[in-house]
Design a protein around this motif. Sequence first.
Motif, PDB file in Angstrom:
ATOM      1  N   CYS A  46       0.829  -1.189   0.000  1.00 31.87           N
ATOM      2  CA  CYS A  46       0.000   0.000   0.000  1.00 31.87           C
ATOM      3  C   CYS A  46       0.873   1.254   0.000  1.00 31.87           C
ATOM      4  N   ARG A  47       0.213   2.382  -0.087  1.00 29.71           N
ATOM      5  CA  ARG A  47       0.945   3.639  -0.196  1.00 29.71           C
ATOM      6  C   ARG A  47       1.816   3.901   1.025  1.00 29.71           C
ATOM      7  N   LYS A  48       1.290   3.648   2.201  1.00 30.70           N
ATOM      8  CA  LYS A  48       2.024   3.922   3.436  1.00 30.70           C
ATOM      9  C   LYS A  48       2.940   2.774   3.833  1.00 30.70           C
ATOM     10  N   LYS A  49       2.404   1.542   3.786  1.00 32.69           N
ATOM     11  CA  LYS A  49       3.182   0.375   4.186  1.00 32.69           C
ATOM     12  C   LYS A  49       2.443  -0.881   3.710  1.00 32.69           C
ATOM     13  N   PRO A  50       3.090  -2.032   3.725  1.00 34.23           N
ATOM     14  CA  PRO A  50       2.408  -3.268   3.319  1.00 34.23           C
ATOM     15  C   PRO A  50       1.322  -3.641   4.315  1.00 34.23           C
ATOM     16  N   LYS A  51       0.213  -4.176   3.787  1.00 34.20           N
ATOM     17  CA  LYS A  51      -0.892  -4.572   4.662  1.00 34.20           C
ATOM     18  C   LYS A  51      -1.512  -5.875   4.162  1.00 34.20           C
ATOM     19  N   LEU A  52      -1.983  -6.673   5.099  1.00 31.06           N
ATOM     20  CA  LEU A  52      -2.627  -7.934   4.750  1.00 31.06           C
ATOM     21  C   LEU A  52      -4.022  -7.670   4.200  1.00 31.06           C
ATOM     22  N   ARG A  53      -4.359  -8.352   3.131  1.00 27.18           N
ATOM     23  CA  ARG A  53      -5.678  -8.244   2.517  1.00 27.18           C
ATOM     24  C   ARG A  53      -6.196  -9.648   2.184  1.00 27.18           C
ATOM     25  N   GLN A  54      -7.485  -9.822   2.290  1.00 30.17           N
ATOM     26  CA  GLN A  54      -8.111 -11.088   1.919  1.00 30.17           C
ATOM     27  C   GLN A  54      -8.510 -11.016   0.449  1.00 30.17           C
ATOM     28  N   PHE A  55      -8.063 -11.997  -0.340  1.00 24.79           N
ATOM     29  CA  PHE A  55      -8.374 -12.040  -1.768  1.00 24.79           C
ATOM     30  C   PHE A  55      -9.230 -13.258  -2.093  1.00 24.79           C
ATOM     31  N   PHE A  56     -10.164 -13.057  -3.024  1.00 21.58           N
ATOM     32  CA  PHE A  56     -11.005 -14.136  -3.532  1.00 21.58           C
ATOM     33  C   PHE A  56     -10.916 -14.129  -5.056  1.00 21.58           C
ATOM     34  N   LEU A  57     -10.530 -15.259  -5.622  1.00 22.97           N
ATOM     35  CA  LEU A  57     -10.451 -15.377  -7.079  1.00 22.97           C
ATOM     36  C   LEU A  57     -11.660 -16.138  -7.606  1.00 22.97           C
ATOM     37  N   PHE A  58     -12.436 -15.464  -8.443  1.00 27.61           N
ATOM     38  CA  PHE A  58     -13.548 -16.093  -9.152  1.00 27.61           C
ATOM     39  C   PHE A  58     -13.126 -16.281 -10.606  1.00 27.61           C
ATOM     40  N   ASN A  59     -13.929 -16.978 -11.375  1.00 29.00           N
ATOM     41  CA  ASN A  59     -13.562 -17.209 -12.771  1.00 29.00           C
ATOM     42  C   ASN A  59     -13.691 -15.960 -13.640  1.00 29.00           C
ATOM     43  N   ASP A  60     -14.319 -14.899 -13.114  1.00 32.29           N
ATOM     44  CA  ASP A  60     -14.465 -13.686 -13.918  1.00 32.29           C
ATOM     45  C   ASP A  60     -14.064 -12.398 -13.193  1.00 32.29           C
ATOM     46  N   ILE A  61     -13.878 -12.469 -11.874  1.00 35.38           N
ATOM     47  CA  ILE A  61     -13.508 -11.277 -11.104  1.00 35.38           C
ATOM     48  C   ILE A  61     -12.502 -11.645 -10.017  1.00 35.38           C
ATOM     49  N   LEU A  62     -11.775 -10.619  -9.554  1.00 32.19           N
ATOM     50  CA  LEU A  62     -10.906 -10.745  -8.390  1.00 32.19           C
ATOM     51  C   LEU A  62     -11.447  -9.790  -7.336  1.00 32.19           C
ATOM     52  N   PRO A 153       5.703   3.597  -3.347  1.00 34.24           N
ATOM     53  CA  PRO A 153       5.360   3.801  -1.926  1.00 34.24           C
ATOM     54  C   PRO A 153       5.997   5.072  -1.373  1.00 34.24           C
ATOM     55  N   ASP A 154       5.320   5.708  -0.442  1.00 32.96           N
ATOM     56  CA  ASP A 154       5.825   6.942   0.176  1.00 32.96           C
ATOM     57  C   ASP A 154       7.235   6.775   0.724  1.00 32.96           C
ATOM     58  N   SER A 155       7.499   5.615   1.314  1.00 34.97           N
ATOM     59  CA  SER A 155       8.776   5.405   1.993  1.00 34.97           C
ATOM     60  C   SER A 155       9.962   5.392   1.050  1.00 34.97           C
ATOM     61  N   GLU A 156       9.718   5.217  -0.238  1.00 35.84           N
ATOM     62  CA  GLU A 156      10.809   5.148  -1.210  1.00 35.84           C
ATOM     63  C   GLU A 156      11.222   6.513  -1.737  1.00 35.84           C
ATOM     64  N   ALA A 157      10.576   7.578  -1.268  1.00 28.13           N
ATOM     65  CA  ALA A 157      10.910   8.917  -1.759  1.00 28.13           C
ATOM     66  C   ALA A 157      10.974   9.910  -0.611  1.00 28.13           C
ATOM     67  N   SER A 158      12.166  10.371  -0.295  1.00 26.40           N
ATOM     68  CA  SER A 158      12.325  11.408   0.728  1.00 26.40           C
ATOM     69  C   SER A 158      12.307  12.793   0.102  1.00 26.40           C
ATOM     70  N   ILE A 159      12.556  12.854  -1.214  1.00 23.92           N
ATOM     71  CA  ILE A 159      12.466  14.107  -1.963  1.00 23.92           C
ATOM     72  C   ILE A 159      11.628  13.880  -3.209  1.00 23.92           C
ATOM     73  N   CYS A 160      11.171  14.953  -3.814  1.00 19.96           N
ATOM     74  CA  CYS A 160      10.348  14.872  -5.024  1.00 19.96           C
ATOM     75  C   CYS A 160      11.088  14.123  -6.131  1.00 19.96           C
ATOM     76  N   MET A 161      10.425  13.167  -6.745  1.00 19.97           N
ATOM     77  CA  MET A 161      11.052  12.361  -7.777  1.00 19.97           C
ATOM     78  C   MET A 161      11.131  13.079  -9.122  1.00 19.97           C
ATOM     79  N   ARG A 162      10.563  14.269  -9.220  1.00 22.59           N
ATOM     80  CA  ARG A 162      10.658  15.056 -10.454  1.00 22.59           C
ATOM     81  C   ARG A 162      11.684  16.184 -10.330  1.00 22.59           C
ATOM     82  N   CYS A 163      11.498  17.094  -9.398  1.00 18.75           N
ATOM     83  CA  CYS A 163      12.426  18.224  -9.283  1.00 18.75           C
ATOM     84  C   CYS A 163      13.712  17.847  -8.561  1.00 18.75           C
ATOM     85  N   GLN A 164      13.676  16.752  -7.787  1.00 13.44           N
ATOM     86  CA  GLN A 164      14.853  16.277  -7.054  1.00 13.44           C
ATOM     87  C   GLN A 164      15.378  17.302  -6.041  1.00 13.44           C
TER      88      GLN A 164
END
Length: 243
Positions: A46-62, A153-164
């Motif tokens: 996730c954007r802030k940190k990894p989080k556990l999620r419950q997933f269900f796989l159907f034949n036409d949707i996730l 993820p937010d944690s991978e950027a301490s400064i702007c990834m465009r203007c640096q």
Amino acid sequence: MVDRLANSEANSKRIAVVESCFGAAGQPLAIPGRVLIGEGILTKLCRKKPKLRQFFLFNDILVYGNIVIQKKKYNKQHIIPLESVTIDTAPDNTEYDLRNGWLIKTPTKSFTVFAATATEKSEWMNHIGKCVGDLLQKSGKAPTGEHAAVWVPDSEASICMRCQRAKFTAVNRRHHCRKCGFVVCGPCSEKRHLLPSQSSRPVRVCDFCYDMLTAANGGRPIRQDQFNNSAVSEEDDDDDSSD
């Protein structure tokens, strides 16, 4: 085998259990021909940190959601049509020591998930790939060519990834470009552009992507009066920004 299970009592009961776990806030899942292929817990980056999620796989949707009480209650249900899904293996995440990951890419949203073991990853990817292939074969459609960017993820950027230059602080907030997924500062992402696959309204993009998009649009920018500032907050419209 899927066709044989489609109208079975066992399959109907399994889907009914999933529906009940999401409660009244969840969308109905039982439709003719739908089969529950499998389910399990995956770690979603996730954007802030990894989080556990419950997933269900159907034949036409996730389908996935937040875990409130394991096997009993889930919320924030998300439904992804498999016809629009493309999957690719993902590199290990050394920051959180996560392995066995893959990308789930769709035109609307793309993200990374990690399984507990390599075998589990292989099984998930194989089953998803087969379901997508079967759906496309039956419909005669071509695989989706365009996908939303996977957010850095937010944690991978301490400064702007465009203007640096701009350092992120409690005051100088992080933002995400909806086109490239980069973490950028406010001044580098003041513009909006329409990305029809993601929203019916213009969304935040960085200056680089804005220039690229307007050039591809014949140099015609999105006018400021084509959207209003009372729209949902740019950062709050992501399901993982506040949980």
